[in-house]
Design an enzyme around this catalytic site. Structure first.
Site, mmCIF file in Angstrom:
data_model
loop_
_atom_site.group_PDB
_atom_site.id
_atom_site.type_symbol
_atom_site.label_atom_id
_atom_site.label_comp_id
_atom_site.label_asym_id
_atom_site.label_seq_id
_atom_site.Cartn_x
_atom_site.Cartn_y
_atom_site.Cartn_z
ATOM 1 N N GLN A 137 -14.422 -45.981 2.839
ATOM 2 C CA GLN A 137 -14.651 -47.002 4.045
ATOM 3 C C GLN A 137 -15.845 -47.154 4.468
ATOM 4 O OE1 GLN A 137 -13.159 -43.709 7.031
ATOM 5 N NE2 GLN A 137 -14.446 -44.779 8.243
ATOM 6 N N CYS A 143 -11.160 -46.312 9.180
ATOM 7 C CA CYS A 143 -10.146 -45.221 8.702
ATOM 8 C C CYS A 143 -8.787 -45.603 9.215
ATOM 9 C CB CYS A 143 -10.646 -44.082 9.370
ATOM 10 S SG CYS A 143 -10.782 -43.659 11.111
ATOM 11 N N HIS A 284 -10.151 -39.549 13.949
ATOM 12 C CA HIS A 284 -10.008 -40.092 12.717
ATOM 13 C C HIS A 284 -8.653 -40.215 12.071
ATOM 14 C CE1 HIS A 284 -12.073 -40.655 8.683
ATOM 15 N NE2 HIS A 284 -11.537 -39.628 8.252
ATOM 16 N N ASN A 304 -8.762 -38.169 2.618
ATOM 17 C CA ASN A 304 -9.804 -38.901 3.331
ATOM 18 C C ASN A 304 -10.264 -40.101 2.646
ATOM 19 O OD1 ASN A 304 -11.586 -39.028 5.473
ATOM 20 N ND2 ASN A 304 -12.994 -37.284 4.988
#
Length: 338
Positions: A137, A143, A284, A304
């Site tokens: 990102q 996110c 997140h 992630n």
């Protein structure tokens, strides 16, 4: 007097040696991660600041790794970033939730899931043909868009038997819901609702990621640009690891929200279990892609969006069944249209 003099000399020698080692570690880090700071600009202030941030992180990493922990820390490309810069990697904005998510087995059509679905000892979608490569990102709090897109890509691929890579940028540019604010945060379930309303998600190749908010350039009437449409989505019952396993088995990867604290940025290996992230607001968006057991510790496999040079190829193992960092509070699944 002589003893005092020798002691002072030893302290000076040790200090000089420590500074020399720190300088060597800093140089090695810059080389490894292609960090180039111009020491002639502003009297080298940028270089000095970055070095100090790195050394502070170095001290924390060494202290943590010298103890008895279930996970290890290590330097990565984030080790010289300031707290303000690290905050740019986050970005979940929790919308008002009118009701708590119900159990899958209590919903119409899912009453027999617990009996029909066998929960395996482990599940890992990391190498599944329907899971796109780990993305990055960059310095944009998007996110939420990435955590919405990865499960949709997977679901669409399961339907068509063809891999698809979808556009996070479309959400960053075009989703103007009150909670979704481009690089300033958003929420995955709200993003799915937006995609339902506008007719689908564009293919990434036709709407590439730029890591900044631009003018919306999505054409809902251009069918050839649509890579997937959202059929339905819902939350999984909160703080119920078994329900998450059922949903992962039945639908594929789950979007979740977690709380990131300092140690998370330097995660390297093992099962993450930092108590500092518990009981705090989520900040997140990530995606759970499986589960397993390591050294008798149950864990989730969490994807992630900071590139493959972070964590274990872009992934982290987080302790399962204890709602570590709130990972089990807001799990959600999406089903792509055929």
């Amino acid at each position: 007097m002589k003893v005092l003099f020798v002691s002072v000399i030893l302290v000076i020698v040790i200090a000089i040696k420590g500074q020399s080692e720190a300088t060597a570690e800093w140089k090695e880090y810059k080389t490894k991660h292609s960090k180039n700071y111009n020491e002639t600009v502003d009297g080298g202030k940028q270089e000095k600041m970055r070095k100090q941030v790195f050394l502070n992180k170095e001290a924390k990493i060494k202290k943590h790794n010298s103890g008895n922990s279930t996970y290890k820390l290590a330097h990565n490309k984030l080790s010289d970033r300031t707290e303000e810069e690290l905050n740019q990697l986050l970005g979940t904005v929790l919308p008002p939730l009118t009701s708590k998510p119900r159990s899958l087995i209590s919903k119409s059509g899912h009453r027999n899931d617990r009996k029909a679905i066998r929960i395996a000892a482990s599940l890992d979608y990391r190498n599944h043909s329907c899971l796109a490569a780990v993305k990055n990102q960059r310095s944009c709090g998007s996110c939420w868009a990435f955590s919405a897109i990865a499960p949709l890509e997977f679901s669409k691929c399961l339907k068509t038997k063809r891999a698809v890579v979808l556009s996070e940028q479309q959400l960053v540019d075009c989703d103007t819901a009150s909670t979704n604010m481009g690089c300033n945060g958003g929420w995955y379930a709200v993003a799915w609702k937006h995609l339902q309303q506008v007719g689908g998600s564009a293919k990434e190749a036709l709407y590439p990621y730029t890591a900044k908010k631009n003018t919306c350039n999505f054409c809902s009437k251009c069918a050839c640009k649509i890579g997937a449409k959202v059929s339905s989505f819902d939350y999984v019952e909160a703080e119920n690891a078994t329900e998450m396993q059922i949903a992962l088995t039945k639908y594929g990867p789950l979007a979740v929200a977690i709380t990131v604290v300092g140690s998370f940025y330097s995660y390297s290996s093992g099962v993450y279990d930092d108590p500092a992230c518990d009981g705090k607001d989520v900040n997140h968006g990530v995606v759970v892609v499986g589960w397993g057991v390591l050294n008798s510790i149950n864990y989730w496999v969490v994807r992630n969006t900071w590139g493959t040079n972070w964590g274990i190829g872009g992934y982290i193992l987080m302790k399962r069944g204890v709602n570590k960092c709130s990972v089990e509070t807001y799990p959600a699944y999406v089903v792509a249209a055929a």
